[in-house]
Design an enzyme around this catalytic site. Structure first.
Site, PDB file in Angstrom:
ATOM      1  CB  CYS A  15      -0.923  -0.006   1.243  1.00 46.13           C
ATOM      2  SG  CYS A  15      -0.090  -0.069   3.018  1.00 46.13           S
TER       3      CYS A  15
ATOM      4  CG  HIS B 233       0.549   2.106   8.189  1.00 45.55           C
ATOM      5  ND1 HIS B 233      -0.491   1.382   8.469  1.00 45.55           N
ATOM      6  CD2 HIS B 233       0.692   1.731   6.629  1.00 45.55           C
ATOM      7  CE1 HIS B 233      -0.975   0.641   7.504  1.00 45.55           C
ATOM      8  NE2 HIS B 233      -0.492   0.921   6.556  1.00 45.55           N
TER       9      HIS B 233
END
Length: 340
Positions: free
Chosen positions: A158, A185
């Protein structure tokens, strides 16, 4: 593969990404020829159905979800469900998928993934970078490497999907000499809710909701696999923060010539509206991370956060680390199988 033929998908590992892939397929009209025909997930079918219906991050699933024997019914679609923990026991011979989306997070080696092929799948797409010689594919950058002759590929990570398009644009316009990337994150399932003997990385033994936690990342080496001209030009670090979804990446680069906020933002805006439309986003609104929840774009440049000092450029890019990546997996699978 004939254009009218349904692309049969199997999902191995029905966790965060596996469920988002299925949801994205039903919520989007971009892939009408694709259908999930099988899922392998060790969890029991009642729990699988419940977590398909209800999701704390992405809300209720806008389709009917029912159980019929050992099958999951989504609207009128019948999905066979098995519950094997090991690839040794997986059998795709009945469902005969054109592609298995390997979403367990457990496998990175080509030899391991070949077990899906032996079990009856035609191709395997991995939901993480994987080890060489598995090629990572990032839509908008290197999808031309997709070949019908390859049985195993990766949709990269990602974070790679988020930041490499930005790097490619800025290198094209300003020539990058070096850079540092910090990933901010949201928490992940390899972190405990409370302090626990949870991981060999001692930072990951700490409660996910209590702290900002530095973790290791292989992003820097991964960039070179996707953008060979950028090999060895980056360092990277990652921080986990106590949010449930949506992450950000801070990119700091040194370029060959002086730039300005205007020239940097103009280059990124043009790419977002041009060759990277639907992949790269651009926003000049003063938004927060929650505003990008369920955003299918790989990354969205926050124009108001762009900073430039001489030859140093700093940009902030948001991304829904679940939803955007699930959509890219479907894009890669679709483009790949259309080549057959």
């Amino acid at each position: 593969m004939a254009s009218a033929e349904v692309i049969r998908i199997a999902i191995n590992g029905y966790g965060r990404i596996g469920r988002c892939v299925l949801r994205a397929l039903y919520e989007s009209d971009h892939h009408p020829a694709m259908q999930v025909v099988a899922i392998n997930e060790p969890a029991d079918l009642a729990t699988i159905a419940h977590l398909t219906k209800y999701d704390s991050t992405h809300g209720r699933f806008p389709a009917t979800v029912e159980i019929d024997g050992s099958h999951l019914l989504i609207n009128d679609d019948v999905i066979a469900v098995s519950h094997h923990e090991s690839l040794d026991n997986v059998d795709w011979s009945v469902s005969q998928p054109h592609i298995v989306l390997e979403c367990t997070g457990h496998y990175t080696l080509e030899a391991e993934l070949q077990m899906h092929l032996a079990a009856g799948a035609d191709k395997v797409l991995l939901s993480q970078p994987g080890m060489a010689p598995i090629k990572p594919i990032v839509m908008g950058l290197n999808q031309q490497l997709l070949s019908s002759q390859q049985p195993i590929l990766s949709a990269a990570s990602c974070t790679s999907n988020c930041i490499t398009p930005v790097i490619a644009v800025l290198n094209r316009c300003f020539t990058i000499e070096s850079g540092v990337i910090t990933t901010i994150h949201s928490a992940m399932n390899d972190q405990p809710v409370i302090d626990a003997y949870h991981h060999t990385d001692l930072r990951k033994t700490r409660a996910a909701g209590q702290s900002i936690i530095p973790v290791d990342t292989e992003l820097a080496s991964g960039i070179g696999r996707i953008l060979p001209d950028m090999a060895d030009k980056f360092e990277a670090r990652a921080l986990r923060v106590p949010t449930i979804n949506v992450s950000a990446m801070e990119l700091s680069i040194v370029v060959a010539d002086k730039a300005s906020v205007e020239t940097v933002n103009n280059a990124l805006r043009e790419a977002a509206l041009g060759d990277l439309i639907g992949i790269l986003g651009y926003s000049d609104e003063p938004l927060a991370s929650c505003d990008y929840n369920h955003d299918a774009r790989s990354g969205i440049v926050d124009a108001g956060q762009t900073r430039v000092s001489g030859r140093i450029i700093n940009v902030l890019v948001w991304f829904d680390n679940e939803w955007a990546y699930a959509n890219r997996m479907l894009d890669v699978a679709s483009h790949w199988l259309q080549k057959q």
